[in-house]
Structure formats: C-alpha cells, structure tokens
Design a protein around this motif. Sequence first.
Motif, PDB file in Angstrom:
ATOM      1  N   ALA A 127       2.690  -2.234   0.749  1.00 36.90           N
ATOM      2  CA  ALA A 127       2.433  -0.802   0.582  1.00 36.90           C
ATOM      3  C   ALA A 127       2.889  -0.021   1.808  1.00 36.90           C
ATOM      4  O   ALA A 127       3.508   1.045   1.681  1.00 36.90           O
ATOM      5  CB  ALA A 127       0.945  -0.561   0.317  1.00 36.90           C
ATOM      6  N   LEU A 128       2.605  -0.542   3.002  1.00 38.81           N
ATOM      7  CA  LEU A 128       3.032   0.130   4.226  1.00 38.81           C
ATOM      8  C   LEU A 128       4.556   0.156   4.324  1.00 38.81           C
ATOM      9  O   LEU A 128       5.145   1.167   4.720  1.00 38.81           O
ATOM     10  CB  LEU A 128       2.444  -0.573   5.457  1.00 38.81           C
ATOM     11  CG  LEU A 128       0.957  -0.357   5.701  1.00 38.81           C
ATOM     12  CD1 LEU A 128       0.447  -1.322   6.753  1.00 38.81           C
ATOM     13  CD2 LEU A 128       0.705   1.082   6.129  1.00 38.81           C
ATOM     14  N   GLN A 129       5.177  -0.931   3.941  1.00 43.35           N
ATOM     15  CA  GLN A 129       6.633  -1.021   3.984  1.00 43.35           C
ATOM     16  C   GLN A 129       7.254  -0.006   3.012  1.00 43.35           C
ATOM     17  O   GLN A 129       8.210   0.685   3.354  1.00 43.35           O
ATOM     18  CB  GLN A 129       7.061  -2.445   3.638  1.00 43.35           C
ATOM     19  CG  GLN A 129       8.430  -2.819   4.092  1.00 43.35           C
ATOM     20  CD  GLN A 129       8.707  -4.296   3.889  1.00 43.35           C
ATOM     21  OE1 GLN A 129       8.094  -4.958   3.064  1.00 43.35           O
ATOM     22  NE2 GLN A 129       9.651  -4.812   4.639  1.00 43.35           N
ATOM     23  N   ALA A 130       6.681   0.093   1.821  1.00 40.63           N
ATOM     24  CA  ALA A 130       7.187   1.057   0.836  1.00 40.63           C
ATOM     25  C   ALA A 130       6.980   2.493   1.320  1.00 40.63           C
ATOM     26  O   ALA A 130       7.862   3.345   1.177  1.00 40.63           O
ATOM     27  CB  ALA A 130       6.498   0.840  -0.503  1.00 40.63           C
ATOM     28  N   GLU A 131       5.819   2.745   1.904  1.00 40.32           N
ATOM     29  CA  GLU A 131       5.531   4.086   2.404  1.00 40.32           C
ATOM     30  C   GLU A 131       6.456   4.451   3.564  1.00 40.32           C
ATOM     31  O   GLU A 131       6.945   5.582   3.652  1.00 40.32           O
ATOM     32  CB  GLU A 131       4.066   4.170   2.838  1.00 40.32           C
ATOM     33  CG  GLU A 131       3.555   5.578   2.893  1.00 40.32           C
ATOM     34  CD  GLU A 131       2.032   5.639   3.010  1.00 40.32           C
ATOM     35  OE1 GLU A 131       1.567   6.667   3.510  1.00 40.32           O
ATOM     36  OE2 GLU A 131       1.331   4.692   2.614  1.00 40.32           O
TER      37      GLU A 131
END
Length: 191
Positions: A127-131
């Motif tokens: 999720a952090l990578q996508a954000e």
Amino acid sequence: MTTVTAVAGGIVCLLLIVVVAVLVATYNRLVRLRNQADASWAQVDVQLKRRYDLIPNLVETVRGYAAHERGTLDAVVAARGNAMSAAQGAGPASRAVAEGELTSALGRLFAVAEAYPQLKANENFAALQAELSTTEDKIAYARQFFNSAIQSYNNAVQTVPTNIVAALTGFRAREFYQAAGDERGPVRVQF
C-alpha cells in the motif's frame, strides 16, 4: 485656432488614456502570470511534502523485514532530511538536486525490498509503495504544470512590449524546475 487646439488636446487625452489602459492591462497580466507560477510551485511543494510524509512509514516497514540493510535505510532518511532542508526557501534548481538524491535513495530502497519476498507480500508495504508511486506521478504532473506556468510568465516578461512594463515594475524571469540526473527517468516502483 481654438477648435484645432481643442481637438488636439482631446486626441492627446485620448491617447494618454489608451496608453494608461494598456499599461494597466499589461501589469495585471504579469501579476496573474506571476500568481499562477507561485500557485503551481505551491502544488509541487504540496506533493513533495506528501512524499516526505510517506517515507518514514516506508522505512519503518522495510526495517521490520530487513533490519540489517541499515545503510540503505539511513541513506533514505538522510536524503529525506536533505530534501526537506532544501525546501526551506530554496529555488527549483537546489531543490531538484536534493530531490534527485532522494529519488536515488528510494530506488536503492526498492531494490533492497526485491530481495525480501515476505516484505514484497506485506500489505502495508504494498500500500505504501502504491501510494508513493501515485505521489510520484502527481509530483511529475505538478512539476510539468509549474514549468508551463514559468514558460508563460517568462515569455511575457521577455517579449515586447510586456518586457518594458516588466522592467519598470520589477518583474524578472524565473528558473524552470530541471530534474537532476536520476530523476529524469520514471521511478521504477515494482509491485
């Protein structure tokens, strides 16, 4: 004779009014372009701050899985600190250098993450990578919009007759945001 003088005076007054109206319209155009450039830089700044806010969470997530990669994690934290310091009143050129270092450090962090399948499978990390990837896209768009606004502003400041009003009222050309070496290409964020 008085009729000729009256007509000449009327023409002079009319010309004076036209010149003043053109000067005011030109000045107002320069102000609008300057404000657009300032607003577009503020949007770049907003997106960069969002990026800065995401990085500590990303580092902590990676630290939980790859604690012995301390050098890479410390490099990301240091690059983030440098970029945040450069954000304090610095122009686009100095910020571009600091942001380039941060992008490079993030690239190394994601390369380290590739070696840890459990980390790549972690929902929080994904999720952090996508954000972060979405934020990078927004940063690129905001920089593009900023450079477009600067181009319009600089064109107005440097072309005739606007350049005359600009010189008289203190408007000066501004620098573009030029990405540093590593930032020129897209950031590879792999999922």
